[in-house]
Write a protein that holds these residues in place. Structure first.
Motif, mmCIF file in Angstrom:
data_model
loop_
_atom_site.group_PDB
_atom_site.id
_atom_site.type_symbol
_atom_site.label_atom_id
_atom_site.label_comp_id
_atom_site.label_asym_id
_atom_site.label_seq_id
_atom_site.Cartn_x
_atom_site.Cartn_y
_atom_site.Cartn_z
ATOM 1 N N SER A 233 0.703 -1.306 -0.240
ATOM 2 C CA SER A 233 -0.116 0.098 -0.097
ATOM 3 C C SER A 233 0.850 1.334 -0.079
ATOM 4 O O SER A 233 1.528 1.346 0.909
ATOM 5 N N VAL A 234 0.569 2.101 -1.088
ATOM 6 C CA VAL A 234 1.406 3.454 -1.141
ATOM 7 C C VAL A 234 0.489 4.457 -0.624
ATOM 8 O O VAL A 234 -0.566 4.593 -1.092
ATOM 9 N N VAL A 235 0.842 5.023 0.493
ATOM 10 C CA VAL A 235 0.123 5.997 1.094
ATOM 11 C C VAL A 235 0.646 7.444 0.724
ATOM 12 O O VAL A 235 1.805 7.942 1.021
ATOM 13 N N HIS A 236 0.099 8.167 -0.214
ATOM 14 C CA HIS A 236 0.064 9.278 -0.798
ATOM 15 C C HIS A 236 -0.536 10.337 0.040
ATOM 16 O O HIS A 236 -0.179 11.675 -0.478
ATOM 17 N N ASN A 237 -1.335 10.299 1.038
ATOM 18 C CA ASN A 237 -2.043 11.453 1.882
ATOM 19 C C ASN A 237 -1.898 11.019 3.086
ATOM 20 O O ASN A 237 -2.136 9.990 3.646
ATOM 21 N N GLY A 238 -1.584 12.184 3.961
ATOM 22 C CA GLY A 238 -1.613 12.228 5.429
ATOM 23 C C GLY A 238 -2.967 12.487 6.161
ATOM 24 O O GLY A 238 -2.848 12.976 7.353
ATOM 25 N N GLU A 239 -3.916 12.097 5.587
ATOM 26 C CA GLU A 239 -5.140 12.449 6.291
ATOM 27 C C GLU A 239 -5.636 11.447 7.171
ATOM 28 O O GLU A 239 -5.360 10.284 7.019
ATOM 29 N N GLU A 240 -6.222 11.701 8.148
ATOM 30 C CA GLU A 240 -6.530 10.750 9.443
ATOM 31 C C GLU A 240 -7.478 9.867 8.593
ATOM 32 O O GLU A 240 -7.405 8.603 8.917
ATOM 33 N N LYS A 241 -8.522 10.155 7.829
ATOM 34 C CA LYS A 241 -9.527 9.151 7.141
ATOM 35 C C LYS A 241 -8.786 8.277 6.360
ATOM 36 O O LYS A 241 -9.179 6.941 6.138
ATOM 37 N N ILE A 242 -7.597 8.709 5.662
ATOM 38 C CA ILE A 242 -6.881 7.759 4.963
ATOM 39 C C ILE A 242 -6.342 6.696 5.717
ATOM 40 O O ILE A 242 -6.157 5.400 5.248
ATOM 41 N N TYR A 243 -5.619 7.199 6.748
ATOM 42 C CA TYR A 243 -4.918 6.169 7.618
ATOM 43 C C TYR A 243 -5.857 5.189 8.130
ATOM 44 O O TYR A 243 -5.573 3.984 8.260
ATOM 45 N N GLY A 244 -7.159 5.670 8.485
ATOM 46 C CA GLY A 244 -8.178 4.724 8.890
ATOM 47 C C GLY A 244 -8.633 3.762 8.026
ATOM 48 O O GLY A 244 -8.940 2.546 8.502
ATOM 49 N N PHE A 245 -8.811 4.141 6.788
ATOM 50 C CA PHE A 245 -8.960 3.062 5.846
ATOM 51 C C PHE A 245 -7.897 1.910 5.706
ATOM 52 O O PHE A 245 -8.403 0.710 5.602
ATOM 53 N N TYR A 246 -6.817 2.366 5.546
ATOM 54 C CA TYR A 246 -5.513 1.470 5.523
ATOM 55 C C TYR A 246 -5.489 0.621 6.764
ATOM 56 O O TYR A 246 -5.048 -0.808 6.665
ATOM 57 N N ASP A 247 -5.915 1.236 8.026
ATOM 58 C CA ASP A 247 -5.789 0.174 9.261
ATOM 59 C C ASP A 247 -6.727 -1.036 9.334
ATOM 60 O O ASP A 247 -6.438 -1.906 9.741
ATOM 61 N N ARG A 248 -7.778 -0.858 8.391
ATOM 62 C CA ARG A 248 -8.797 -1.957 8.307
ATOM 63 C C ARG A 248 -8.308 -3.224 7.618
ATOM 64 O O ARG A 248 -8.613 -4.519 8.028
ATOM 65 N N TYR A 249 -6.979 -2.918 6.841
ATOM 66 C CA TYR A 249 -6.637 -4.057 5.946
ATOM 67 C C TYR A 249 -5.305 -4.328 6.382
ATOM 68 O O TYR A 249 -4.352 -5.016 5.871
ATOM 69 N N ARG A 250 -5.050 -4.023 7.683
ATOM 70 C CA ARG A 250 -3.360 -4.085 8.178
ATOM 71 C C ARG A 250 -2.902 -5.558 7.955
ATOM 72 O O ARG A 250 -1.871 -5.745 7.613
ATOM 73 N N ASP A 251 -3.880 -6.350 8.499
ATOM 74 C CA ASP A 251 -3.497 -7.713 8.570
ATOM 75 C C ASP A 251 -3.287 -8.479 7.273
ATOM 76 O O ASP A 251 -2.397 -9.364 7.355
ATOM 77 N N TYR A 252 -3.632 -7.769 6.161
ATOM 78 C CA TYR A 252 -3.511 -8.459 4.996
ATOM 79 C C TYR A 252 -2.333 -7.538 4.051
ATOM 80 O O TYR A 252 -2.177 -7.960 2.941
ATOM 81 N N THR A 253 -1.774 -6.418 4.601
ATOM 82 C CA THR A 253 -0.962 -5.771 3.793
ATOM 83 C C THR A 253 0.653 -5.978 4.446
ATOM 84 O O THR A 253 1.075 -6.067 5.683
#
Length: 480
Positions: A233-253
């Motif tokens: 996962s390439v994180v291009h934006n530092g918004e809290e809602k962006i982090y929250g979305f990626y968090d949901r799939y942390r176990d698979y990343t």
């Protein structure tokens, strides 16, 4: 987790029951019984299975129960009735949505088991399902894929929609415009489309550019065949809602790549293991030695540039208008060029024209990538008043060309901008403060060459394409 051969009791012989029967069959999940409280249905058959009364539950205590009725209150009534009247207290239960999900996983696993992986090569798939048009992420994707092709990677695919985009000739053979958003209207249909596409390419390394449906689909496939899917996962934006979305799939990343140290730090602080997080600056054209001029004559308008999407959300072009208004009210001698397009452009142009600011503000539309360095080399100042960024590519391009940045303090900017040394920052939303910085520079033009040179010098060592390509070669090859 269900397994192939699992036996299920379905309670409720209605529409949702009918909808899931085929999926359960395909997944190899055996339906032990279909039960319904309506006496008129007893003895009828669904998919060759006779509908039975609730009393049949007592004969099937070793199966798993799924109540297919959608209404939650009705579900609870059924659950209590089965427990109190028919002694189903020890019966395991799975909710309809989980059963549907488990069936999908088993279907994907069955399909993967039919593949002869000794005759299959792995692929690297880049997500551009939201389009491949104008935008920093899209340009980054195209640029990186071109570089990887030059490095000998002949196993790259870009999945996008069916839009009419400017795609370099060298990428035409690897761009798959198969994701028809108009055809696949529901979320489930879109996920199935993506997963079926990926199944044909297994094993895959999936590079996610935006926190959207592709990541959800990739994570689902990863659950089904974990040894055949790797997610970056390439994180291009530092918004809290962006982090929250990626968090949901942390176990698979498997890895996160932040485009700034700010993003890397934020991810680690949120609990992502430090060995799974990387940071790399996106490459931009940058000459080793800066050669350009500045508008030193105060009788000539100081040149201000903006390049990017012309939108209110995130980019806050509505606030840029307020900043322009201050410059006009203060009678600043300036000329602003706005390069880019977006849904707010027409309205913005209308306001500029009605206010009489069009003698100072000019809209250029979207520029070709090869014209960007020349655009920035004729600007004295670059502005960006966004609410959120990850590492603004247009800022990097501007500083590489010696334009002095005046920007909001979003993620990535503190890494590149040293206040008063090579540019200026204001707090998010502070269009008044941004105007004041520009007014100061318009009155102190002798500072522009030194500020611009130091802006260039800060960017040159960070944005070299060779460094960026080497990082991605190592990451995709499993050496990081």
């Amino acid at each position: 987790m269900l397994h192939e051969g699992q036996e299920i009791i379905l309670y409720g012989a209605g529409r949702r029951c009918i909808a899931i029967l085929g999926k359960l069959r395909q997944a190899g999940i055996r339906i032990r019984a279909i039960i319904d409280c309506s006496e008129s249905k007893w003895g009828e058959a669904l998919d060759g299975i006779a509908i039975q009364p609730p009393s049949a539950i007592g004969q099937n205590q070793d199966a798993v129960l799924c109540i297919t009725v959608k209404d939650s209150e009705e579900q609870e009534r059924i659950r209590n009735d089965l427990r109190e009247t028919y002694g189903s207290g020890s019966l395991k239960e799975i909710c309809y949505e989980d059963l549907e999900q488990e069936a999908k996983l088993l279907i994907y696993r069955v399909k993967a088991d039919q593949i002869d992986f000794t005759k299959r090569r792995s692929h690297i798939v880049f997500d551009c399902t939201s389009g491949l048009g104008l935008g920093g992420i899209e340009e980054w994707t195209k640029g990186l894929c071109l570089d990887l092709c030059m490095e000998g990677f002949d196993n790259i695919r870009i999945l996008t929609d069916m839009g009419d985009y400017q795609i370099p000739d060298k990428l035409l053979d690897i761009v798959d415009g198969e994701f028809d958003k108009e055809r696949y209207r529901s979320k489930k249909q879109k996920i199935d489309c993506i997963i079926n596409y990926l199944l044909d390419l297994l094993p895959v390394i999936i590079v996610i550019g935006k926190p959207e449906i592709f990541l959800e689909a990739a994570a689902l496939l990863r659950q089904a065949v974990p040894d055949k899917v790797r997610i970056i996962s390439v994180v291009h934006n530092g918004e809290e809602k962006i982090y929250g979305f990626y968090d949901r799939y942390r176990d698979y990343t498997d890895a996160y790549v932040g485009v700034s140290e700010d993003i890397k730090r934020d991810l680690v602080e949120r609990g992502v293991p430090v060995d799974k997080v990387f940071s790399i600056t996106c490459p931009v054209p940058c000459d080793k030695v800066l050669a350009r001029s500045y508008t030193m004559d105060a009788s000539r308008p100081i040149k201000i540039g903006y390049a990017g999407r012309v939108v209110i959300l995130q980019k806050r072009m509505d606030l840029l208008l307020k900043m322009i208004e201050i410059l006009e009210d203060r009678d600043v001698n300036f000329c602003m060029e706005i390069a880019g397009d977006g849904p707010y452009r027409e309205e913005m142009q209308r306001i500029v024209t009605e206010e009489g600011w069009d003698r100072h503000v000019h809209f250029l539309g979207a520029l070709n990538r090869e014209d960007i360095p020349a655009f920035w080399k004729r600007q004295d100042i670059c502005v960006n008043i966004a609410d959120a960024e990850g590492r603004c590519i247009s800022k990097l391009e501007a500083m590489a060309s010696g334009a002095v940045p005046v920007m909001t303090r979003t993620a990535g900017n503190p890494e590149d901008i040293m206040e008063g040394v090579n540019g200026y920052m204001v707090e998010i939303g502070d269009y008044d403060g941004m105007a004041e910085k520009i007014i100061f520079l318009a009155g102190h033009r002798e500072m522009l060459p030194d500020l611009g040179m130091k802006a260039h010098d800060a960017i040159y060592p960070k944005c070299r394409r060779e460094t960026h390509t080497e990082f991605w070669v190592n990451l995709l090859s499993g050496e990081l």
